[in-house]
Design a protein around this motif. Structure first.
Motif, PDB file in Angstrom:
ATOM      1  N   VAL A  86       0.830  -1.220   0.000  1.00 31.33           N
ATOM      2  CA  VAL A  86       0.000   0.000   0.000  1.00 31.33           C
ATOM      3  C   VAL A  86       0.857   1.260   0.000  1.00 31.33           C
ATOM      4  CG1 VAL A  86      -2.139  -0.856   1.041  1.00 31.33           C
ATOM      5  CG2 VAL A  86      -0.231  -0.223   2.528  1.00 31.33           C
ATOM      6  N   LEU A  87       0.298   2.290  -0.598  1.00 27.99           N
ATOM      7  CA  LEU A  87       0.955   3.595  -0.584  1.00 27.99           C
ATOM      8  C   LEU A  87       0.969   4.127   0.852  1.00 27.99           C
ATOM      9  CD1 LEU A  87       1.829   5.664  -2.955  1.00 27.99           C
ATOM     10  CD2 LEU A  87      -0.171   6.932  -2.224  1.00 27.99           C
ATOM     11  N   ILE A  88       2.045   4.774   1.220  1.00 22.53           N
ATOM     12  CA  ILE A  88       2.126   5.386   2.556  1.00 22.53           C
ATOM     13  C   ILE A  88       1.258   6.649   2.555  1.00 22.53           C
ATOM     14  CG2 ILE A  88       3.693   6.513   4.196  1.00 22.53           C
ATOM     15  CD1 ILE A  88       5.940   4.710   2.870  1.00 22.53           C
ATOM     16  N   PRO A  89       0.353   6.783   3.522  1.00 18.88           N
ATOM     17  CA  PRO A  89      -0.477   8.001   3.551  1.00 18.88           C
ATOM     18  C   PRO A  89       0.405   9.246   3.694  1.00 18.88           C
ATOM     19  CG  PRO A  89      -1.348   6.355   5.065  1.00 18.88           C
ATOM     20  CD  PRO A  89      -0.006   5.851   4.598  1.00 18.88           C
ATOM     21  N   ARG A  90       0.101  10.271   2.873  1.00 19.25           N
ATOM     22  CA  ARG A  90       0.879  11.514   2.875  1.00 19.25           C
ATOM     23  C   ARG A  90       0.099  12.617   3.594  1.00 19.25           C
ATOM     24  NH1 ARG A  90       3.534   7.950   0.103  1.00 19.25           N
ATOM     25  NH2 ARG A  90       5.023   8.590  -1.495  1.00 19.25           N
ATOM     26  N   GLU A  92      -0.338  15.612   2.722  1.00 19.86           N
ATOM     27  CA  GLU A  92      -1.151  16.445   1.826  1.00 19.86           C
ATOM     28  C   GLU A  92      -2.489  15.787   1.485  1.00 19.86           C
ATOM     29  OE1 GLU A  92       1.989  15.551   1.342  1.00 19.86           O
ATOM     30  OE2 GLU A  92       2.381  14.826  -0.690  1.00 19.86           O
ATOM     31  N   THR A  93      -2.557  14.454   1.630  1.00 22.30           N
ATOM     32  CA  THR A  93      -3.829  13.762   1.349  1.00 22.30           C
ATOM     33  C   THR A  93      -4.883  14.094   2.413  1.00 22.30           C
ATOM     34  OG1 THR A  93      -2.610  12.075   0.158  1.00 22.30           O
ATOM     35  CG2 THR A  93      -4.803  11.453   0.883  1.00 22.30           C
ATOM     36  N   GLU A  94      -4.436  14.620   3.554  1.00 30.61           N
ATOM     37  CA  GLU A  94      -5.413  15.062   4.558  1.00 30.61           C
ATOM     38  C   GLU A  94      -6.297  16.178   3.986  1.00 30.61           C
ATOM     39  OE1 GLU A  94      -3.121  13.690   8.607  1.00 30.61           O
ATOM     40  OE2 GLU A  94      -3.360  15.833   8.300  1.00 30.61           O
ATOM     41  N   LEU A 113     -12.238   6.090  -4.177  1.00 32.49           N
ATOM     42  CA  LEU A 113     -11.730   5.224  -5.244  1.00 32.49           C
ATOM     43  C   LEU A 113     -10.211   5.097  -5.145  1.00 32.49           C
ATOM     44  CD1 LEU A 113     -13.840   6.741  -8.196  1.00 32.49           C
ATOM     45  CD2 LEU A 113     -14.488   4.931  -6.585  1.00 32.49           C
ATOM     46  N   CYS A 114      -9.695   3.900  -5.309  1.00 33.76           N
ATOM     47  CA  CYS A 114      -8.264   3.571  -5.132  1.00 33.76           C
ATOM     48  C   CYS A 114      -7.920   3.754  -3.656  1.00 33.76           C
ATOM     49  CB  CYS A 114      -7.330   4.443  -5.965  1.00 33.76           C
ATOM     50  SG  CYS A 114      -7.704   4.476  -7.700  1.00 33.76           S
ATOM     51  N   SER A 115      -8.473   2.920  -2.842  1.00 32.45           N
ATOM     52  CA  SER A 115      -8.460   3.152  -1.398  1.00 32.45           C
ATOM     53  C   SER A 115      -7.132   2.846  -0.707  1.00 32.45           C
ATOM     54  CB  SER A 115      -9.560   2.309  -0.758  1.00 32.45           C
ATOM     55  OG  SER A 115     -10.343   3.129   0.029  1.00 32.45           O
ATOM     56  N   GLY A 116      -6.384   1.873  -1.197  1.00 27.95           N
ATOM     57  CA  GLY A 116      -5.103   1.527  -0.561  1.00 27.95           C
ATOM     58  C   GLY A 116      -5.288   1.151   0.904  1.00 27.95           C
ATOM     59  N   THR A 117      -4.565   1.847   1.790  1.00 29.47           N
ATOM     60  CA  THR A 117      -4.726   1.606   3.243  1.00 29.47           C
ATOM     61  C   THR A 117      -6.151   1.858   3.722  1.00 29.47           C
ATOM     62  OG1 THR A 117      -4.166   3.918   3.570  1.00 29.47           O
ATOM     63  CG2 THR A 117      -2.407   2.305   3.969  1.00 29.47           C
ATOM     64  N   GLY A 118      -6.894   2.656   2.948  1.00 26.94           N
ATOM     65  CA  GLY A 118      -8.225   3.073   3.408  1.00 26.94           C
ATOM     66  C   GLY A 118      -8.145   4.372   4.190  1.00 26.94           C
ATOM     67  N   CYS A 119      -6.995   5.037   4.129  1.00 23.26           N
ATOM     68  CA  CYS A 119      -6.827   6.227   4.972  1.00 23.26           C
ATOM     69  C   CYS A 119      -7.866   7.310   4.659  1.00 23.26           C
ATOM     70  CB  CYS A 119      -5.401   6.762   4.892  1.00 23.26           C
ATOM     71  SG  CYS A 119      -4.928   7.348   3.264  1.00 23.26           S
ATOM     72  N   VAL A 120      -8.222   7.469   3.385  1.00 17.93           N
ATOM     73  CA  VAL A 120      -9.198   8.510   3.039  1.00 17.93           C
ATOM     74  C   VAL A 120     -10.596   8.067   3.483  1.00 17.93           C
ATOM     75  CG1 VAL A 120     -10.283   9.771   1.123  1.00 17.93           C
ATOM     76  CG2 VAL A 120      -7.809   9.348   1.111  1.00 17.93           C
ATOM     77  N   ALA A 121     -10.975   6.854   3.080  1.00 17.26           N
ATOM     78  CA  ALA A 121     -12.318   6.347   3.405  1.00 17.26           C
ATOM     79  C   ALA A 121     -12.556   6.337   4.918  1.00 17.26           C
ATOM     80  CB  ALA A 121     -12.472   4.935   2.839  1.00 17.26           C
ATOM     81  N   SER A 179     -10.942  10.728  -4.462  1.00 18.62           N
ATOM     82  CA  SER A 179      -9.913   9.791  -4.922  1.00 18.62           C
ATOM     83  C   SER A 179      -8.524  10.425  -4.933  1.00 18.62           C
ATOM     84  CB  SER A 179     -10.236   9.286  -6.336  1.00 18.62           C
ATOM     85  OG  SER A 179      -9.280   8.299  -6.692  1.00 18.62           O
ATOM     86  N   ASN A 180      -7.589   9.638  -4.465  1.00 17.23           N
ATOM     87  CA  ASN A 180      -6.173   9.958  -4.644  1.00 17.23           C
ATOM     88  C   ASN A 180      -5.615   8.849  -5.522  1.00 17.23           C
ATOM     89  OD1 ASN A 180      -3.515  10.710  -4.465  1.00 17.23           O
ATOM     90  ND2 ASN A 180      -3.202   9.767  -2.448  1.00 17.23           N
ATOM     91  N   PRO A 181      -5.835   8.952  -6.832  1.00 13.51           N
ATOM     92  CA  PRO A 181      -5.440   7.835  -7.711  1.00 13.51           C
ATOM     93  C   PRO A 181      -3.939   7.882  -8.002  1.00 13.51           C
ATOM     94  CG  PRO A 181      -6.321   9.604  -9.041  1.00 13.51           C
ATOM     95  CD  PRO A 181      -6.374  10.089  -7.613  1.00 13.51           C
ATOM     96  N   PRO A 182      -3.388   6.812  -8.583  1.00 14.23           N
ATOM     97  CA  PRO A 182      -1.993   6.880  -9.043  1.00 14.23           C
ATOM     98  C   PRO A 182      -1.919   7.962 -10.112  1.00 14.23           C
ATOM     99  CG  PRO A 182      -2.844   4.622  -9.093  1.00 14.23           C
ATOM    100  CD  PRO A 182      -4.014   5.511  -8.856  1.00 14.23           C
ATOM    101  N   TYR A 183      -0.935   8.859 -10.013  1.00 12.26           N
ATOM    102  CA  TYR A 183      -0.914   9.957 -10.983  1.00 12.26           C
ATOM    103  C   TYR A 183       0.469  10.324 -11.527  1.00 12.26           C
ATOM    104  CZ  TYR A 183      -0.429  12.712  -6.574  1.00 12.26           C
ATOM    105  OH  TYR A 183      -0.061  13.202  -5.354  1.00 12.26           O
ATOM    106  N   THR A 202       1.859  -0.008  -8.631  1.00 15.49           N
ATOM    107  CA  THR A 202       0.442   0.096  -8.998  1.00 15.49           C
ATOM    108  C   THR A 202      -0.247   1.270  -8.297  1.00 15.49           C
ATOM    109  OG1 THR A 202       0.057  -1.516  -7.265  1.00 15.49           O
ATOM    110  CG2 THR A 202       0.081  -2.341  -9.519  1.00 15.49           C
ATOM    111  N   ALA A 203       0.343   1.763  -7.209  1.00 11.99           N
ATOM    112  CA  ALA A 203      -0.257   2.895  -6.502  1.00 11.99           C
ATOM    113  C   ALA A 203       0.307   4.225  -6.987  1.00 11.99           C
ATOM    114  CB  ALA A 203      -0.018   2.755  -5.001  1.00 11.99           C
ATOM    115  N   LEU A 204       1.338   4.154  -7.831  1.00 11.68           N
ATOM    116  CA  LEU A 204       2.023   5.372  -8.284  1.00 11.68           C
ATOM    117  C   LEU A 204       1.766   5.670  -9.756  1.00 11.68           C
ATOM    118  CD1 LEU A 204       5.547   4.563  -6.757  1.00 11.68           C
ATOM    119  CD2 LEU A 204       3.915   6.215  -5.836  1.00 11.68           C
TER     120      LEU A 204
HETATM  121  N1  GLN Z   1      -6.089   6.378  -1.067  1.00  7.33           N
HETATM  122  C1  GLN Z   1      -4.796   5.970  -0.616  1.00  7.33           C
HETATM  123  C2  GLN Z   1      -4.015   7.191  -0.170  1.00  7.33           C
HETATM  124  O1  GLN Z   1      -4.397   8.281  -0.460  1.00  7.33           O
HETATM  125  C3  GLN Z   1      -4.032   5.204  -1.691  1.00  7.33           C
HETATM  126  C4  GLN Z   1      -3.800   5.989  -2.936  1.00  7.33           C
HETATM  127  C5  GLN Z   1      -3.098   5.186  -4.021  1.00  7.33           C
HETATM  128  O2  GLN Z   1      -2.840   3.997  -3.864  1.00  7.33           O
HETATM  129  N2  GLN Z   1      -2.796   5.852  -5.088  1.00  7.33           N
HETATM  130  O3  GLN Z   1      -3.005   7.114   0.471  1.00  7.33           O
END
Ligand code: GLN
Length: 271
Positions: A86-90, A92-94, A113-121, A179-183, A202-204
């Motif tokens: 999983v992507l490490i929560p950042r 700035e995603t707060e 969408l693209c929940s990863g750890t689920g930190c946003v949800a 959503s914080n999608p891979p970008y 896959t998360a990046l």
């Molecule tokens: N939603 C998760 C986060 O913001 C994962 C995002 C992702 O995998 N791109 O950390």
């Protein structure tokens, strides 16, 4: 050796790979030896077995992110379990979690969408009491999502789903989509910081131009956003114009800058 000597020794070693070596060595001492900062400065004699700490230090010197080594991280005042899936929560995603906080109510239906750890949800569910669906495609990440829902004892509904597909799911429409999608553009991945390269590709990877997932969200999920509903997406530097273009059927409400002054979250309303 006493705690302060150990702290200084560790900090000196971590300076090789980290700009915040002092903070990282404090975290490692806290995690592996349960030492607080005041314990460290009290110059306690250390009699513990240090082998785990030293193994962890070697990992860190090999650019494994601190967050994976300690296996958990804080985000929006909640704790999240982490591993390399999983992507490490950042921090700035707060901003993504907070940007619609005044509008999301316990009656709202929210998709992450693209929940990863689920930190946003999970943070949004805890903050608002809303009904939150968390979409995640990958097995490893989905497993962490489930663990974090349990750890945070919240009622987030996990959905194992690839957002690049059209949802034929029997799911209620949403009032909010986050959503914080891979970008990251595929060709830019190789030049990322060494630590980031230890995070799941896959998360990046946001495809050739970095916008793959914004297009997928637009094509597949806009029909599931109610009229009057909101979409908020995290973006990387300089992606604002194209993202506004992609979601041209929505009204652009605002763009929020992060602590470094980078445009980071774009908010839209449907109708
Ligand atoms: N939603 C998760 C986060 O913001 C994962 C995002 C992702 O995998 N791109 O950390």
């Amino acid at each position: 050796m006493n705690s302060l000597q150990l702290y200084r020794q560790l900090t000196k070693r971590l300076e090789e790979v980290s700009d915040c070596a002092q903070f990282e060595s404090k975290c490692l001492l806290e995690h592996f030896l349960s030492l607080s900062l005041s314990d460290i400065y009290s110059e306690k004699e250390i009699n513990d077995d240090l082998s785990e700490l030293y193994i962890a230090t070697e990992k860190r010197l090999n650019n494994i992110p601190l967050q994976y080594i300690v296996g958990k991280w804080e985000f929006m005042d909640c704790e999240f379990l982490l591993n390399k899936n999983v992507l490490i929560p950042r921090p700035e995603t707060e901003l993504l979690c907070e940007c619609l906080a005044d509008k999301i109510t316990p009656e709202s239906v929210v998709y992450d969408l693209c929940s990863g750890t689920g930190c946003v949800a999970i943070s949004v569910q805890k903050l608002s009491g809303a009904k939150v669906y968390a979409f995640e495609k990958y097995d490893g990440a989905y497993e962490m999502l489930l663990k974090n829902i349990t750890l945070n004892s919240c009622a987030v509904i996990p959905v194992k789903f690839d957002i690049c597909k059209k949802p034929d799911l029997d799911i209620e429409k949403s009032d909010f989509i986050l959503s914080n999608p891979p970008y990251i553009r595929s060709e830019d991945i190789a030049s990322l910081q060494k630590e980031v390269l230890n995070e799941p590709l896959t998360a990046l990877d946001g495809g050739n131009d970095g916008y793959l997932f914004y297009r997928a969200i637009n094509q597949n999920f806009m029909p599931l956003l109610k009229n009057g509903g909101y979409l908020a997406v995290e973006i990387s530097e300089n992606q604002e114009t194209e993202v506004i273009n992609i979601f041209s059927s929505l009204n652009h409400i605002k763009t929020i800058k992060d602590y470094n002054g980078i445009k980071r979250v774009v908010v839209f309303r449907k109708g």
